[in-house]
Design a protein around this motif. Structure first.
Motif, PDB file in Angstrom:
ATOM      1  N   SER A   1      -4.777  -5.019   2.103  1.00  0.00           N
ATOM      2  CA  SER A   1      -5.448  -4.577   1.001  1.00  0.00           C
ATOM      3  C   SER A   1      -4.876  -5.318  -0.101  1.00  0.00           C
ATOM      4  N   MET A   2      -5.761  -5.195  -1.365  1.00  0.00           N
ATOM      5  CA  MET A   2      -5.184  -5.964  -2.560  1.00  0.00           C
ATOM      6  C   MET A   2      -5.473  -4.863  -3.480  1.00  0.00           C
ATOM      7  N   ILE A   3      -4.208  -4.315  -3.875  1.00  0.00           N
ATOM      8  CA  ILE A   3      -4.325  -3.168  -4.851  1.00  0.00           C
ATOM      9  C   ILE A   3      -3.515  -3.613  -5.944  1.00  0.00           C
ATOM     10  N   GLY A   4      -4.164  -3.462  -7.167  1.00  0.00           N
ATOM     11  CA  GLY A   4      -3.903  -3.810  -8.251  1.00  0.00           C
ATOM     12  C   GLY A   4      -2.528  -2.922  -8.689  1.00  0.00           C
TER      13      GLY A   4
ATOM     14  N   LEU B   1      -1.745   0.856  -7.898  1.00  0.00           N
ATOM     15  CA  LEU B   1      -0.635   1.119  -6.874  1.00  0.00           C
ATOM     16  C   LEU B   1       0.496   1.760  -6.918  1.00  0.00           C
TER      17      LEU B   1
ATOM     18  N   THR C   1       0.802  -1.215   0.062  1.00  0.00           N
ATOM     19  CA  THR C   1       0.116   0.042  -0.005  1.00  0.00           C
ATOM     20  C   THR C   1       0.913   1.233   0.046  1.00  0.00           C
ATOM     21  N   VAL C   2       0.229   2.334  -0.253  1.00  0.00           N
ATOM     22  CA  VAL C   2       0.992   3.690  -0.194  1.00  0.00           C
ATOM     23  C   VAL C   2       1.443   3.944   1.154  1.00  0.00           C
TER      24      VAL C   2
ATOM     25  N   CYS D   1      -1.467  -6.710  -6.145  1.00  0.00           N
ATOM     26  CA  CYS D   1      -2.096  -7.890  -5.762  1.00  0.00           C
ATOM     27  C   CYS D   1      -2.028  -9.046  -6.736  1.00  0.00           C
TER      28      CYS D   1
END
Lengths: 358, 358
Positions: B185-188, B192, B151-152, B171
């Motif tokens: 979290s699942m960020i593509g 991301l 994540t950021v 992700c």
């Protein structure tokens, strides 16, 4: 691509509910493909919308239709789902959706008739494959047809059905997932896009998390023929999204754009709020799409009127931190500059390495 | 970037368990940054591994360490988790892990001492922020330090801790998620990566679903300083992955690379098999990482010996359909060609549009 004359290979994503003629026309006038999200409109409203866009632009644009889905629920299931929503209806003084929740395919056929009559340049479909007869009629009139896929298999099914192009929707995307073949999968665009491009021979439009020229350049490198941007256009001035919806996206971090079935019975991504949080753990009570969507309609409408973002569907992709308050025209101008710059910078860094490596 | 002299801005992902000196050296000799996944090795084995790599290459390479995590489980929890696994232990004639499941940080400190002593060029960390003292020691010796973020916020935390660069793991990635700040979290990666690049000032290495030069070019367009490839290297000849593991990836479609906590108690992506499917719905019985990992160790080991892929952890990212049976050298040669070609093609399509647009 597809005979469209654009300044940049970019499509403004159709966004049912927040689509306005002004947004579609602004996008098309700026040199990208504007779209109408006709999903929830009657045939008559679709016709009005298209005619208004035609007054505002002579450029090409697209109309997106939802392929109708059958859904059933027993009286007990409907009762349970209504009960779950009752406190919200009470709090917001929203009326319960009365009578039947059934959803026919008549709106779809009316919309289609309008698209044929108005000879819109592009007609895209979400939530499944359009009826074969619809595709034939569109093709007879020279209308470009586009499917939506969230997996390689869905993209192949779209190609086999005969559409001219397919949107590959990564898991980053905001709003409803276009999935139509279970089990639902969450494939990131970086992995999905090149695999779809490898497995189909029609043009692929990349969607999901693309917010700026860097994203467009990346999509093109992965083999896309165009990039489709939703959230970036949703926050522009011309979009019909509720002001609080726009503000929520502009203020959100990327983790706040979560998946939920609470609003419609179908998985969609939006900014987390009280309703989404409250509904966690109640998934088995939700009615299937589109019944749940009908059931939450008056709650969402009332929440909008009352400026209460906690019960609105704040659809958004995962690129929230890249969202900017601006006009659609300003957005497209930035996209044009950024795309060139991104490709140039990437190329330079690769060439520099070659120069310095052993 | 970071003073590394590479032919292409590519890092071979450290893959604990399948890492071999031959793979690391082949990658580094071919002109990208080879890596050692030291995660599960003792200090002594780490030293042996590094020395073997040094015999095989004079080029730079990286070592990846797992930041140790504390985990606790009651006797009852351990008993329940053991019971859940008992049928598999019986079927595979695997011995139950005896005695304590506790996991100290001594291995980490031994590994670190070896990295310092061997003056490895790059030391990366997964599963959290390394102790401040460790970073200081590495920096004193001129060793480049790298964090891992999903994540950021995690990326910002890495930068604030003082690392020289950060891996942004989308992700799509195979194997364990590097998440260390809940909620997971699942960020593509498409969303991301540009957000991390916007929010930190250190170089960002893109990871997750990147399998070829198109993906590398895309990552560079999104602002990455380099792309990290795991699955693409995992299936090469030099990788130590079980032959059935490689075959499973080569034969899989993108939907088969699913998320599971069953093997280790920590979310990881791998090709679906009987064990993953059987364990669905039993999540609350799994012990926290790393205890569950210790508990399933003998099962996985026995499954490997018996060539039974249904009980092995078949880690893989979502780019399965792009995987190719080849040597690491052949892979890197393709990457070099494809990256240039992808940037060229993307640039051409943008310039062509400008020529034809109104």
């Amino acid at each position: 691509m597809l005979g469209l004359t654009l300044k940049l290979p970019v499509w403004q994503a159709p966004m049912a509910g927040v689509s306005t003629p002004e947004l579609t026309a602004a996008a098309s006038n700026a040199g990208v493909l504007g779209s109408i999200g006709a999903g929830y409109l009657s045939g008559e409203k679709t016709e009005e919308f298209i005619r208004r866009v035609k007054q505002l632009t002579t450029a090409d644009f697209a109309v997106n239709l939802f392929v109708p889905e059958e859904a059933e629920a027993s009286a007990q299931q409907v009762q349970a789902a209504r009960q779950l929503l009752a406190p919200y209806h009470k709090e917001l003084k929203a009326e319960e959706e009365g009578g039947s929740l059934s959803f026919g395919s008549s709106a779809f056929h009316e919309q289609l008739a309008v698209v044929l009559q108005e000879r819109v340049r592009v007609c895209s479909f979400t939530f499944g494959l359009p009826p074969q007869r619809a595709l034939e009629q569109l093709k007879e009139r020279g209308i470009i047809t586009v499917g939506t896929a969230t997996t390689v298999e869905e993209a192949v099914a779209c190609e086999q059905a005969g559409v001219d192009a397919v949107v590959a929707q990564g898991c980053e995307a905001g709003g409803h997932r276009g999935s139509f073949q279970p089990p639902e999968s969450m494939i990131g665009l970086m992995a999905l896009l090149p695999q779809v491009v490898q497995e189909v021979s029609i043009p692929v439009i990349a969607a999901g998390g693309i917010m700026n020229g860097q994203g467009i350049a990346a999509a093109l490198c992965l083999g896309a023929s165009a990039a489709q941007l939703g959230t970036a256009f949703l926050v522009t001035e011309e979009s019909g999204a509720h002001p609080l919806h726009k503000e929520a996206i502009l203020a959100a971090d990327e983790k706040e754009a979560v998946l939920t079935k609470a609003f419609s019975g179908k998985t969609a991504r939006g900014i987390s709020n009280h309703f989404i949080q409250d509904m966690q753990g109640h998934e088995e009570v939700f009615l299937p799409y589109p019944l749940q969507n009908t059931l939450t309609q008056s709650m969402r409408k009332q929440a909008g009127k009352q400026n209460n973002k906690e019960y609105m569907s704040l659809w958004s992709g995962q690129g929230t931190r890249l969202s900017k308050k601006q006009t659609a025209d300003e957005l497209v101008a930035s996209l044009l500059e950024e795309t060139d710059a991104a490709l140039l910078a990437a190329n330079r860094s690769v060439q520099n390495m070659k120069g310095t490596s052993r």
